[in-house]
Design an enzyme around this catalytic site. Structure first.
Site, mmCIF file in Angstrom:
data_model
loop_
_atom_site.group_PDB
_atom_site.id
_atom_site.type_symbol
_atom_site.label_atom_id
_atom_site.label_comp_id
_atom_site.label_asym_id
_atom_site.label_seq_id
_atom_site.Cartn_x
_atom_site.Cartn_y
_atom_site.Cartn_z
ATOM 1 N N SER A 107 0.843 -1.193 0.000
ATOM 2 C CA SER A 107 0.000 0.000 0.000
ATOM 3 C C SER A 107 0.877 1.242 0.000
ATOM 4 O O SER A 107 2.085 1.175 0.217
ATOM 5 C CB SER A 107 -0.898 0.002 1.240
ATOM 6 O OG SER A 107 -0.115 0.285 2.389
ATOM 7 N N LYS A 108 0.235 2.359 -0.216
ATOM 8 C CA LYS A 108 0.944 3.638 -0.212
ATOM 9 C C LYS A 108 1.604 3.868 1.143
ATOM 10 O O LYS A 108 2.689 4.417 1.244
ATOM 11 C CB LYS A 108 -0.053 4.746 -0.535
ATOM 12 C CG LYS A 108 0.534 6.138 -0.349
ATOM 13 C CD LYS A 108 -0.162 7.146 -1.193
ATOM 14 C CE LYS A 108 0.114 8.580 -0.802
ATOM 15 N NZ LYS A 108 1.294 8.857 -0.036
#
Ligand code: GLU
Length: 409
Positions: free
Chosen positions: A262-263
């Site tokens: 994920s970011k």
């Protein structure tokens, strides 16, 4: 069917910057198209207007231009299967929704969000399907005349796909083999919404893949659960003879554990998850591979090996070598750990192989930022001398090389 010219597509929704996983998906499509003398189409899936983000489309196009991933057809590239933006294809979808309705393969439903919520509270694990559709407010329970009356009176509705229970659905997946699912687990998916006169992802995706003569659907694993529904839609339209073959790519996993990349992992560990820097509307800036000093060929090489490898110990592969060696059937089923440190290693390897004259301008810019103007031949010579040190990025040269330019005090 196998004689059809290979045509694949990359079909992002413009909901923000393109995630690095999406870049890998596009790259695999590109390699597959090129090695088969086929075509790669760039389609924008923007039927969910609530999630539309201005600038996302331009960002995606710019990212692929930087990476050297070329499209043959699509938004900004042209071609004769357009328009390639789904929001410009409303009439086409309307026609196909109409066909399903006429043949009784879909039906009109008037249930409001409140009514649906109420039902969900009453019935555990409520699913709108063959068991429950008889209790709902739709054209099957209300009859044709009442349905027409309500539509004419301006009541909002959706069109749902009528899924028959008890059917075994087979998804023929190049990577995962024969994926079997019983139709009973699927709900009567919404295909169209009168409120915005737009189809949902599922309908638009299938109609477009068919009309754009797509032969292979290569996409992320997160779309695998939709595939059985897509198979049923192809069948409902009578298009099974030209149904594309599927390939659902392995997930990209966190560098340090289980779960999807994920970011937040990027923010936490300090690596970009987007190809280019992204400036969000709220003013936040997310780092990109380009602005962080990666060479596009290094990023391509790194991504190509996340989920596939050539089966030898060769790790440095040019785009030409990737096109020649890539094998979709040999992609792994299990997730690929996103080893960003390996990504940095790739960049170092590519830096060392890049001619000094090509690296010099980037270093020259850094020198100027530090108030130094030196002849470019000198900059080039220093880059050449120092790049063999363990540097991953050109910007790391400055602290190593400043003594070449600053007299000792
Ligand atoms: N619009 C979908 C996405 O954003 C496309 C999925 C597909 O390739 O079918 O990835």
């Amino acid at each position: 069917m196998s004689e059809r010219k290979v045509r694949v597509r990359f079909a992002p929704s413009p909901t923000g910057p393109l995630h690095i996983g999406g870049v890998r998906t596009a790259l695999y499509n590109y390699l597959f198209a090129r090695q088969n003398g086929g075509e790669l189409v760039f389609r924008i899936e923007d039927t969910d207007s609530t999630r539309f983000v201005p600038g996302a489309e331009e960002y995606i196009i710019e990212a692929f231009r930087w990476l050297g991933i070329g499209f043959d057809e699509g938004v900004s590239f042209g071609g004769n299967h357009g328009p390639y933006r789904q929001s410009e294809r409303r009439d086409i979808y309307k026609k196909y929704v109409g066909l399903l309705l006429e043949e009784g393969k879909a039906y009109v439903a008037f249930d409001t969000p409140e009514e649906l919520n109420c039902k969900r509270e009453q019935v555990q694990n409520f699913q709108y399907d063959a068991r429950t559709r008889g209790e709902m407010r739709n054209s099957l329970t209300l009859g044709e005349e009442e349905t027409r009356r309500l539509i004419e009176a301006g009541e909002q509705y959706v069109v749902r796909f009528k899924i028959n229970p008890g059917e075994e659905i087979h998804v023929d997946d190049i990577i995962r083999g024969d994926v079997k699912v019983m139709s009973d687990i699927l709900d009567d998916k919404v295909l169209y919404k009168s409120a915005d006169e737009l189809p949902t992802y599922h309908l638009a995706n299938i109609v477009d893949d068919h009309l754009m003569e797509i032969t292979h659907v290569i996409r992320g694993e997160e779309w695998l659960p939709s595939a059985p529904l897509h198979v049923l839609l192809y069948r409902a339209f009578g298009w099974e003879d030209t149904m594309p073959r599927f390939a659902h790519l392995p997930l990209l996993l966190k560098p340090d554990g289980k779960g999807k990349l994920s970011k937040r992992d990027g923010d936490r560990l300090g690596f970009p998850v987007f190809p280019l820097e992204w400036h969000a509307e709220d003013g936040t800036v997310s780092s990109g591979y380009r602005e962080s000093g990666y060479l596009p060929a290094a990023v391509v090489n790194f991504l190509a090996l996340l989920g596939w490898n050539p089966g030898t110990d060769q790790e440095i592969l040019s785009m030409e070598e990737l096109i020649a060696q890539f094998d979709l059937t040999k992609c792994s089923k299990s997730g690929a750990k996103f080893d960003y440190v390996k990504g940095q290693w790739f960049n170092r390897e590519y830096l060392q192989a890049t001619p000094d004259a090509e690296l010099a301008p980037e270093f020259d810019a850094i020198l100027r930022q530090n108030g130094i103007q030196a002849p470019i031949e000198r900059v080039e010579a220093v880059v050449g001398m120092m790049k063999m040190k363990k540097i991953n990025f050109v910007k790391e040269l400055w602290p190593l090389c400043d003594f070449f330019f600053i007299a000792p005090t």
